[in-house]
Write an enzyme that holds these catalytic residues in place. Structure first.
Site, mmCIF file in Angstrom:
data_model
loop_
_atom_site.group_PDB
_atom_site.id
_atom_site.type_symbol
_atom_site.label_atom_id
_atom_site.label_comp_id
_atom_site.label_asym_id
_atom_site.label_seq_id
_atom_site.Cartn_x
_atom_site.Cartn_y
_atom_site.Cartn_z
ATOM 1 N N CYS B 433 0.855 -1.193 0.000
ATOM 2 C CA CYS B 433 0.000 0.000 0.000
ATOM 3 C C CYS B 433 0.882 1.231 0.000
ATOM 4 C CB CYS B 433 -0.892 0.015 1.231
ATOM 5 S SG CYS B 433 -2.108 -1.286 1.291
ATOM 6 N N GLU B 435 4.224 1.161 1.927
ATOM 7 C CA GLU B 435 5.304 0.804 2.829
ATOM 8 C C GLU B 435 6.675 1.139 2.254
ATOM 9 O OE1 GLU B 435 2.333 -0.506 2.199
ATOM 10 O OE2 GLU B 435 2.332 -2.566 2.885
#
Lengths: 261, 789
Positions: B433, B435
């Protein structure tokens, strides 16, 4: 110093270039029938109904619109979006109501903006007789100047008093060298006829430095507010105009040498 | 750039293919272990041999017309399973077959294979069984109460990205490195010497296995060429065979070789295990550009050919749905996306502007392909031109939900803070997402979501969970006992620390299990320093090792604490007992209070310091209890703030909350405000979100929904560019835009059949709107629209 306002809107992206915060000063000497901010007209706070929904339930409450704010308090709000103004070449717009009705407060805020390098817009109808206009011009980067009609009778019937002030002030502002964007609300039955439009163009031509026009199609967004204020909506059932509905009018101004936004 | 007929066909094929469970991999690995050939070998060698066995025997699939070859299963969307990690029961297969959203079909043959071979062999000895047998009872209680989730329960740790260096390196080069490392081993005095030898032997096997697998493709391609009547395609097939002989054994010399090279590597990673998230080519524009430039200059490829290659490559990702889950999550979790997030833009290793011609070409590919996978993002550094963002906005404004937008300058700072070198930091980016990671050099492992709002509920109930009927928290007192806000917050702090301790101890146990039983020699050869350290990716072999527990519900917890502070402690217009009664009644009979809580209370997301003070306080608390802990493999824990779709599940297990939220409703997602709470427009949201120190995280997720009308004009689109720049000037990590009208979505709920192509940004990724559960659909609808009145 204090002023009367009724709203502060952030991420206002239709009131001048870039990302802006618009301050709505309360009180207006006009009473345009189509006004979509009728709560702005009286200088005193206005009572307005508000309805909130929570699931199936409706909560109705009376809200006072309009409040007094110190220059310092307002400045604290305006500074919040500094980073967005800087990134987008945006700034602060003073709208209303009629901001020129509170010239001292307006000037104080304009000066603060200038000192902080915020670009300023003043959104005015210009139908007021004020002394310190040149001083306000000095601290204003762009005037959003409303021209609603060039027919004195129409002005008196639908808008109010001060018709000649509109044109005098516009001339003064232009002579001062300030930047001006003419904004024309297109109102069915008021200024959308060829006669009405040619009158506007004719009068605008007397002020050669004006080149840019923005047309604002009439919209019924105000109707609900009149109801909530307990007032009658002067436009009856007149339907909203769309962008495409005014292409002919846009074209008319273009043919007359104006840049239409 | 319009799609060619070939690509249109491939795209259609991919969109129309049905998800199926393929028992192929499960059967092969079962056969392998049953045969006993590797029983005497150390675990890394066993795992490497199993990998080799699968690659030697799995079916070769070459789809008509494609330019990049290789499938994870025997056909597009035929999805393998990983019984050594978790075993699907027959009931799971049934549920997956019949569930409404993202079904995975299984035929009689597959079910029979499961019934007769796979389940009997693996039952009771999968990694999942090991995990649940070994974790503590307090871990289980907290897990069942919905305090946290566990990523590694059904999937392997992975969550990493291929570094650019691997685009210029062949597996033969890696084998040389392995030999050097073997040479250097100190089997006499290094206590880990033997372990290292075992690991390096495994690494050697997997390199050979992968090269042989590519050779199988080459032979199949030649066979197909022999049968091909179209001379043009015949030449193409023969050329593809040549490519498969060159890569991944050798460093790629052309764009086609580079894409095929990556794709074999990708297949290797997702065949070895089922890592979260699958795998990711990372900085694709940077990796491809040198080859692209060289080939264009020498005239060995045309721009049009490169577009076709890229688009054929794109389809490959979309052929891989996320591996289906087991147990209750089989029913609940229906994510299609397997989180390959391609990074565009950012900076080069020397810190200069990384945007190049391929970056813009890839934006074209994203726009034209409009498929879920791979997902895409742009990295925006202050050095990148506005034009780059503006071009991305052109895609964003179509409502596709991609690309999301990341702040390179913040990422680099985050990585420097975490001890990476400046070069590794600049070569990094984001995966999954949001990171942050050093691509090709870091194992950064997400371990589970953490329910911050639920813990306040427990704090108000003396540590007792009303839903499961268990005392799972500390006995810090009942709500009315907290005489001041500070007392309340101090108790909350103790509870958060208590549950974090339980989670991290669980993580230690689970990480040990993976270190011992699930080494991944193939992934290890790809990530730098695993070879020279002679250590597996799972065991801390990578140059950098980080672990995360993802905080969920920052907006909700902020508003909950703010409501208590405002009404109970500051204004004293609600007593604590009254509040608790209302919460227990889920506001039934307390609607007036609920109304005040929702409409007459300061809320996060409005640039209101009264509320945002709690935001910062909670964030700092979360950071304090997590950051800096060490894991068994030597990783350092860091914080990040993202929910994927977990805020829906966490909401379901959380009762009514003091911010006026009804029991069971979703929590806020990422660091976005509670749905509908932000009423001052996007600049206020951004200001609120920027009040936490993003640099101290490894990722935060901010979602902003825009209606198309706001972006219709050039000025409107440019204002989005300015919003991004402003947020990033304040060190914001990431922002994404959902451009769609609520009415469109409501209509889509009513007439799903007419909106099959409707893709929305869910959290850190996009998904088909129709595939989302109704509650998530509703939540997306109610997320604040930044409409101008």
């Amino acid at each position: 110093m204090r002023g009367n306002i009724f709203d502060i809107k952030r991420y206002a992206i239709h009131d001048g270039p870039g990302i802006r915060t618009t301050v709505f000063l309360k009180g207006c000497n006009l009473h345009c029938r189509w006004c979509h901010n009728p709560e702005s007209q009286s200088l005193e706070p206005s009572r307005m109904w508000q309805i909130h929904r929570l699931g199936e339930k409706e909560f109705r409450e009376e809200k006072m619109v309009g409040y007094c704010i110190t220059a310092e308090e307002l400045w604290t709000e305006l500074r919040k979006d500094q980073v967005f103004f800087e990134e987008s070449a945006g700034g602060v717009t003073f709208s209303g109501g009629e901001p020129l009705l509170q010239p001292d407060f307006l000037l104080e805020m304009l000066k603060r903006c200038r000192a902080a390098h915020f670009r300023t817009c003043v959104d005015t109808a210009g139908a007021v007789n004020i002394g310190g206009l040149e001083e306000i011009c000095r601290y204003t980067d762009l005037f959003l100047y409303d021209i609603k009609t060039a027919e004195p009778d129409t002005f008196r019937t639908f808008i109010g008093e001060g018709y000649e002030n509109v044109w005098d002030n516009l001339k003064r502002i232009v002579q001062h060298g300030a930047q001006v964007l003419i904004r024309i609300p297109v109102i069915p039955g008021v200024n959308d006829s060829l006669v009405a439009l040619s009158a506007i163009v004719g009068r605008l031509k007397t002020i050669p430095a004006l080149h840019r026009i923005e047309l604002l199609p009439y919209h019924r967004t105000g109707a609900d507010k009149y109801r909530r204020l307990g007032r009658e909506y002067g436009m009856g059932e007149t339907a909203s105009l769309t962008e495409t509905g005014i292409t002919g009018i846009k074209e008319y101004f273009r043919e007359n040498g104006y840049e239409v936004l | 750039m319009k799609l060619t007929e070939r690509i249109q066909k491939l795209r259609e094929q991919s969109l129309n293919a049905e998800n199926r469970i393929s028992a192929e991999r499960a059967l092969l690995i079962t056969e392998f272990y049953k045969s006993g050939v590797a029983d005497a070998e150390p675990v890394p060698v066993q795992r490497a041999m199993a990998f080799q066995y699968i690659l030697e025997h799995k079916a070769i699939c070459i789809n008509k017309g494609e330019l990049i070859v290789g499938e994870r299963g025997p056909a597009p969307k035929a999805t393998p399973t990983y019984p050594e990690i978790c075993v699907h029961s027959l009931q799971d297969l049934e549920i997956l077959h019949n569930r409404k959203k993202v079904a995975f079909l299984s035929d009689e043959e597959t079910r029979a294979a499961y019934r007769d071979i796979i389940i009997p062999y693996w039952k009771g000895k999968s990694n999942r069984d090991r995990i649940f047998k070994n974790v503590t009872s307090e871990w289980k209680d907290a897990y069942e109460a919905g305090i946290f989730t566990e990523f590694q329960e059904q999937r392997a740790p992975g969550h990493t990205v291929l570094g650019m260096k691997m685009f210029w390196t062949g597996l033969n080069d890696l084998k040389s490195e392995i030999y050097v490392a073997l040479e250097k081993l100190d089997l006499l005095d290094d206590p880990e010497g033997v372990d290292k030898r075992d690991e390096l032997r495994g690494m050697e096997i997997v390199c050979d296995a992968m090269v042989a697998y590519a050779e199988r493709h080459a032979r199949e391609l030649e066979k197909l060429a022999g049968q091909e009547s179209d001379p043009k395609r015949r030449t193409e097939l023969l050329q593809m065979a040549q490519v498969c002989r060159r890569v991944p054994a050798n460093a790629p010399q052309t764009v086609q070789e580079a894409l095929q090279h990556y794709w074999f590597i990708h297949l290797g990673v997702v065949t070895e295990l089922n890592p979260w998230d699958s795998f990711n080519p990372g900085r694709l524009d940077q990796s491809l550009y040198p080859l692209y430039k060289k080939q264009i200059e020498e005239g060995s490829v045309t721009k049009e050919e490169v577009y076709e290659l890229l688009e054929s490559f794109w389809v490959k990702f979309n052929n891989h749905p996320s591996p289906p889950k087991v147990g209750v999550t089989a029913e609940e979790s229906n994510t299609y996306t397997d989180f390959s997030l391609i990074n565009l833009g950012g900076v080069k290793a020397d810190g200069s502007d990384g945007v190049n011609e391929v970056s813009y070409m890839l934006l074209d590919v994203i726009r034209e392909m409009r498929i879920l996978q791979p997902s895409s993002m742009i990295q925006v550094s202050k050095k990148n031109p506005d034009r780059f963002i503006r071009e991305a906005v052109e895609i964003i404004k179509t409502g596709f939900g991609q690309p999301s937008v990341f702040n390179t300058d913040a990422l680099v700072q985050e990585m420097l803070r975490a001890g990476k070198s400046i070069t590794d930091a600049r070569n990094g980016g984001c995966s999954g997402c949001v990171e942050t990671g050093a691509f090709g050099t870091e194992a950064y492992i997400l371990t589970g979501y953490f329910n911050l709002p639920k813990i306040l509920e427990l704090t108000l109930n003396d540590g007792f969970d009303r839903r499961t009927g268990k005392q799972i928290g500390l006995k810090t007192g009942r709500a009315a006992d907290y005489k001041t806000y500070e007392e309340l917050f101090a108790a909350y702090r103790l509870q958060v620390a208590h549950f974090m301790r339980i989670k991290l101890i669980g993580n230690n146990i689970i990480e040990r299990i993976f270190m011992k039983y699930m080494p991944v020699p193939f992934l290890s050869v790809l990530i730098e320093d695993c070879i020279s350290n002679g250590k597996d990716y799972m065991c801390g072999g990578a140059r950098y090792n980080s672990s995360y527990v993802q905080g969920v519900g920052l907006g909700s917890i902020t508003d909950m604490l703010t409501a208590l502070r405002y009404h109970v402690y500051d204004r004293k217009d609600v007593t604590m007992p009254e509040m608790m009664e209302a919460l227990e009644a889920d506001f039934k009979g307390y609607e007036e209070l609920q109304y005040r809580l929702v409409y007459k209370t300061p809320k996060y997301g409005n640039d209101d310091d009264y509320a945002d003070r709690q935001e910062v306080e909670v964030f700092d608390l979360y950071y304090d209890v997590l950051n800096g802990h060490k894991s068994p493999r030597g990783a350092t824990y860091r914080v990040n703030m993202l929910p994927t779709t977990c805020h829906v599940y966490f909401g379901r297990v959380t009762g009514a909350t003091p911010d006026g939220r009804n029991a069971g409703k979703p929590l806020s997602e990422g660091i976005s405000p509670v749905q509908g709470a932000d009423i001052n427009g996007p600049t206020a949201v951004i200001k609120s979100a920027a009040k936490i120190d993003h640099i101290k995280t490894g990722g935060t997720l901010l979602n902003q929904k825009f209606t198309p009308s706001l972006l219709a004009t050039e000025e409107g689109a440019m204002n989005l560019v300015h919003l991004v720049r402003a947020y990033f000037r304040m060190d914001g990590h990431h922002i994404q835009f959902n451009v769609v009208s609520a009415d469109t979505l409501r209509d889509a709920q009513k007439h799903p059949e007419e909106y099959k192509d409707l893709i929305v940004r869910v959290a850190g990724y996009s998904d088909y709107f129709n595939d989302l559960g109704e509650d998530l659909q509703n939540e997306i609808i109610c997320r604040t629209e930044q409409t101008q009145l």
